[in-house]
Design an enzyme around this catalytic site. Sequence first.
Site, PDB file in Angstrom:
ATOM      1  N   LYS A  22       0.706  -1.112   0.157  1.00 57.56           N
ATOM      2  CA  LYS A  22       0.144  -0.144  -0.082  1.00 57.56           C
ATOM      3  C   LYS A  22       0.882   1.224   0.170  1.00 57.56           C
ATOM      4  CE  LYS A  22      -1.531   1.779   3.993  1.00 57.56           C
ATOM      5  NZ  LYS A  22      -1.352   3.184   4.175  1.00 57.56           N
ATOM      6  N   ASN A  23       1.871   1.327   1.104  1.00 57.66           N
ATOM      7  CA  ASN A  23       2.618   2.491   1.113  1.00 57.66           C
ATOM      8  C   ASN A  23       3.694   2.810   0.038  1.00 57.66           C
ATOM      9  OD1 ASN A  23       0.839   2.964   3.153  1.00 57.66           O
ATOM     10  ND2 ASN A  23       2.612   2.549   4.851  1.00 57.66           N
ATOM     11  N   ARG A  92      -5.802  10.623   3.762  1.00 62.84           N
ATOM     12  CA  ARG A  92      -4.916  11.423   4.453  1.00 62.84           C
ATOM     13  C   ARG A  92      -3.866  11.587   3.446  1.00 62.84           C
ATOM     14  NH1 ARG A  92      -1.604  13.853   6.811  1.00 62.84           N
ATOM     15  NH2 ARG A  92       0.153  12.418   5.939  1.00 62.84           N
ATOM     16  N   CYS A 116      -5.394  12.449  11.721  1.00 64.93           N
ATOM     17  CA  CYS A 116      -6.369  11.234  11.514  1.00 64.93           C
ATOM     18  C   CYS A 116      -6.080  10.504  12.935  1.00 64.93           C
ATOM     19  CB  CYS A 116      -5.781  10.448  10.546  1.00 64.93           C
ATOM     20  SG  CYS A 116      -4.086   9.725  10.932  1.00 64.93           S
ATOM     21  N   ARG A 121      -1.414  15.385  11.727  1.00 61.95           N
ATOM     22  CA  ARG A 121      -0.426  14.763  10.484  1.00 61.95           C
ATOM     23  C   ARG A 121       0.025  16.046   9.840  1.00 61.95           C
ATOM     24  NH1 ARG A 121      -1.783   9.438   9.456  1.00 61.95           N
ATOM     25  NH2 ARG A 121       0.095   9.231   8.353  1.00 61.95           N
ATOM     26  N   PRO A 122       1.099  16.824  10.433  1.00 59.98           N
ATOM     27  CA  PRO A 122       1.234  17.942   9.903  1.00 59.98           C
ATOM     28  C   PRO A 122       2.061  17.713   8.347  1.00 59.98           C
ATOM     29  CG  PRO A 122       2.964  17.462  11.547  1.00 59.98           C
ATOM     30  CD  PRO A 122       1.855  16.604  11.677  1.00 59.98           C
ATOM     31  N   ILE A 123       2.194  18.545   7.754  1.00 65.46           N
ATOM     32  CA  ILE A 123       2.764  18.634   6.315  1.00 65.46           C
ATOM     33  C   ILE A 123       3.709  19.951   6.257  1.00 65.46           C
ATOM     34  CG2 ILE A 123       0.897  17.402   5.040  1.00 65.46           C
ATOM     35  CD1 ILE A 123       0.031  19.957   3.750  1.00 65.46           C
ATOM     36  N   ASP A 124       4.063  20.311   7.161  1.00 60.57           N
ATOM     37  CA  ASP A 124       5.115  21.429   7.220  1.00 60.57           C
ATOM     38  C   ASP A 124       6.416  21.410   6.279  1.00 60.57           C
ATOM     39  OD1 ASP A 124       5.341  19.992   9.645  1.00 60.57           O
ATOM     40  OD2 ASP A 124       7.172  21.297  10.120  1.00 60.57           O
ATOM     41  N   LEU A 125       6.750  20.078   6.443  1.00 56.55           N
ATOM     42  CA  LEU A 125       8.015  19.799   5.679  1.00 56.55           C
ATOM     43  C   LEU A 125       7.938  19.548   4.461  1.00 56.55           C
ATOM     44  CD1 LEU A 125       9.723  16.827   8.161  1.00 56.55           C
ATOM     45  CD2 LEU A 125      10.184  19.768   8.199  1.00 56.55           C
ATOM     46  N   ASP A 305       4.241   1.191  11.739  1.00 54.56           N
ATOM     47  CA  ASP A 305       3.104   0.381  11.796  1.00 54.56           C
ATOM     48  C   ASP A 305       2.994  -1.135  11.929  1.00 54.56           C
ATOM     49  OD1 ASP A 305       3.465   1.956   8.384  1.00 54.56           O
ATOM     50  OD2 ASP A 305       2.729   2.607  10.144  1.00 54.56           O
ATOM     51  N   ARG A 397      -8.709  -0.234   4.216  1.00 55.87           N
ATOM     52  CA  ARG A 397      -7.653   0.798   3.757  1.00 55.87           C
ATOM     53  C   ARG A 397      -6.264  -0.008   3.331  1.00 55.87           C
ATOM     54  NH1 ARG A 397      -5.837   4.661   7.278  1.00 55.87           N
ATOM     55  NH2 ARG A 397      -4.780   5.359   5.650  1.00 55.87           N
TER      56      ARG A 397
HETATM   57  C1  EPZ Z   1       3.837   7.136   6.306  1.00 55.24           C
HETATM   58  O1  EPZ Z   1       3.059   8.307   6.661  1.00 55.24           O
HETATM   59  C2  EPZ Z   1       2.828   5.846   6.145  1.00 55.24           C
HETATM   60  N1  EPZ Z   1       1.927   6.132   5.109  1.00 55.24           N
HETATM   61  C3  EPZ Z   1       2.603   5.539   7.529  1.00 55.24           C
HETATM   62  O2  EPZ Z   1       1.795   4.329   7.346  1.00 55.24           O
HETATM   63  C4  EPZ Z   1       3.651   5.269   8.279  1.00 55.24           C
HETATM   64  O3  EPZ Z   1       3.121   5.056   9.672  1.00 55.24           O
HETATM   65  C5  EPZ Z   1       4.694   6.452   8.367  1.00 55.24           C
HETATM   66  O4  EPZ Z   1       4.866   6.835   6.903  1.00 55.24           O
HETATM   67  C6  EPZ Z   1       5.825   6.248   9.094  1.00 55.24           C
HETATM   68  O5  EPZ Z   1       6.692   5.214   8.415  1.00 55.24           O
HETATM   69  C7  EPZ Z   1       2.196   6.121   4.015  1.00 55.24           C
HETATM   70  O6  EPZ Z   1       3.208   5.672   3.380  1.00 55.24           O
HETATM   71  C8  EPZ Z   1       0.827   6.386   3.037  1.00 55.24           C
HETATM   72  P1  EPZ Z   1       5.987  10.510   8.035  1.00 55.24           P
HETATM   73  P2  EPZ Z   1       3.629   9.718   6.616  1.00 55.24           P
HETATM   74  O7  EPZ Z   1       5.642  11.792   7.391  1.00 55.24           O
HETATM   75  O8  EPZ Z   1       4.355   9.879   5.415  1.00 55.24           O
HETATM   76  C9  EPZ Z   1       6.013  14.018  11.484  1.00 55.24           C
HETATM   77  C10 EPZ Z   1      -0.115   2.963   7.510  1.00 55.24           C
HETATM   78  O9  EPZ Z   1      -0.367   2.357   8.460  1.00 55.24           O
HETATM   79  N2  EPZ Z   1       5.872  15.027  10.161  1.00 55.24           N
HETATM   80  O10 EPZ Z   1       7.082   9.736   7.862  1.00 55.24           O
HETATM   81  O11 EPZ Z   1       2.435  10.509   7.112  1.00 55.24           O
HETATM   82  C11 EPZ Z   1       4.873  13.153  11.269  1.00 55.24           C
HETATM   83  O12 EPZ Z   1       4.048  13.886  12.662  1.00 55.24           O
HETATM   84  C12 EPZ Z   1       0.265   4.274   7.719  1.00 55.24           C
HETATM   85  O13 EPZ Z   1       0.131   2.234   6.437  1.00 55.24           O
HETATM   86  C13 EPZ Z   1       5.836  16.358  10.485  1.00 55.24           C
HETATM   87  O14 EPZ Z   1       6.262  16.798  11.559  1.00 55.24           O
HETATM   88  O15 EPZ Z   1       4.600   9.697   7.855  1.00 55.24           O
HETATM   89  C14 EPZ Z   1       5.390  12.105  12.293  1.00 55.24           C
HETATM   90  O16 EPZ Z   1       5.398  12.140  13.750  1.00 55.24           O
HETATM   91  C15 EPZ Z   1       0.133   4.968   8.977  1.00 55.24           C
HETATM   92  N3  EPZ Z   1       5.929  17.118   9.352  1.00 55.24           N
HETATM   93  C16 EPZ Z   1       6.629  11.626  11.528  1.00 55.24           C
HETATM   94  O17 EPZ Z   1       6.887  13.150  10.861  1.00 55.24           O
HETATM   95  C17 EPZ Z   1       5.697  16.916   8.076  1.00 55.24           C
HETATM   96  O18 EPZ Z   1       5.738  17.546   7.115  1.00 55.24           O
HETATM   97  C18 EPZ Z   1       6.715  10.587  10.648  1.00 55.24           C
HETATM   98  O19 EPZ Z   1       5.861  11.010   9.706  1.00 55.24           O
HETATM   99  C19 EPZ Z   1       5.503  15.334   7.890  1.00 55.24           C
HETATM  100  C20 EPZ Z   1       5.638  14.337   9.047  1.00 55.24           C
END
Ligand code: EPZ
Length: 422
Positions: A22-23, A92, A116, A121-125, A305, A397
């Site tokens: 999926k990911n 999301r 969620c 789930r910030p997207i600032d980065l 996960d 999902r």
């Molecule tokens: C991906 O989510 C996966 N989803 C998640 O899987 C997985 O848990 C996660 O990576 C971590 O491995 C998909 O690939 C679709 P991140 P993502 O950005 O990209 C912080 C599942 O169950 N962050 O690596 O959203 C964030 O808050 C799902 O299959 C910021 O601060 O995860 C978190 O604490 C759930 N700012 C950390 O980084 C940002 O702009 C990791 O998040 C982005 C993230």
Amino acid sequence: MEELIIRGGRRLRGELQVQGAKNSVLPILAATLLANGVVTLRNCPRLRDVETSVKILRALGCTASWDGDALTVDTSAFRDCAISDALTREMRSSVIFLGAILARCGQAACSMPGGCQLGPRPIDLHLSGLRAMGAEICERGETLRCDGCRLRGTDITLSTPSVGATENLMLAACGADGVSVISNAAREPEIVDLAQFLNACGGDVRGAGSSTVTVAGRRETHGCAYRVMPDRIAAATYLCAAASAGGDIYLRGARARDLGAVLAALRESGCDAAPDSDGIALRTPPRLKAIGPVRTAPYPGFPTDAQSVLMAALLKADGATVFEENLFESRYRHVGELRRMGADIRVFGRVAVVNGVTDLRGASVECTDLRGGAALCVAALAADGETHVSALRHLDRGYEDIRRDLSRLGADIVRVTDCESV
Ligand code: EPZ
């Protein structure tokens, strides 16, 4: 309302083919916007999130059609650059389309993906990286409007190795003038799969899987046929299911190199995990042992996960295991449901302490999120009596058909709707 009815007490045995990831397929579907030609994705899992991505592609003017597990996407008729609020909210990770749409047409619009079940789930980065490439992004309320007509390659360092931000910036960089270097990039296998797909379409992405990913922009691209990697979290789920129920299984297609931390934890609990070139065999001891602290971390650390499904597998282990969830603020929502089955778990902020019990009892439980729901199924396999699992939309999902797959391994599990269950 649909529910799974699982009768515990049966050991698992037999062979299961692991679904596509999926990911990995979600960012690759966004990346099809960058392929100048028809793309066929094989080993594509039929999931709610994949269907949502297909809806987004079709809403943007693209075509997508299934033939078995192969999904063929043609983005030549792409005509729109905005993702509707409804579709953004359905999934999301729709934000992953931002970079690809910007790279394709120079502008993009979508609503903020929102939090969620796992917490904010910030997207600032994502946004700061796109701005560093020259995108002008206007955040008005819940709406994002991006203008990236002249994206330029640049050096970006992520403050945390975000998977989604790494993927989004890789896709945007494909449409930028010059070379982009993403430092402190995520190293997950799904990042490597995305890079391999982009390169199969004529892209030039190097270093994926390391902390530094380099992307040369504006390459001549073409269509391709690509096989999506196996889902390492689905594999972890079924390995933990066998560990929970006891048994002797073989997961065909599972890649041990993607599952190092998970296999290490299962071996520490007393399981015999034997990988070969085609998959992974797992044989379990009469009773699992508790293991040392499980601290979730970015790859290659223990995957967040798999935290809930490993926790579920250890509920009847001999001893206590400490979990530390370091990626998401609220990823213990499955604990309350596991307690209803007799689990002894105490949560202190990011730490959860699981004391092994001798018995679990079937109960009516509700999925709180995707992997939390999987944990309920894993625990139910080791419980006395029947467990009824509801809110299956969460499971759908990320798992093609968890009932089918657990049944193939010998579990006593059925999926019923209201009318059937009367
Ligand atoms: C991906 O989510 C996966 N989803 C998640 O899987 C997985 O848990 C996660 O990576 C971590 O491995 C998909 O690939 C679709 P991140 P993502 O950005 O990209 C912080 C599942 O169950 N962050 O690596 O959203 C964030 O808050 C799902 O299959 C910021 O601060 O995860 C978190 O604490 C759930 N700012 C950390 O980084 C940002 O702009 C990791 O998040 C982005 C993230």
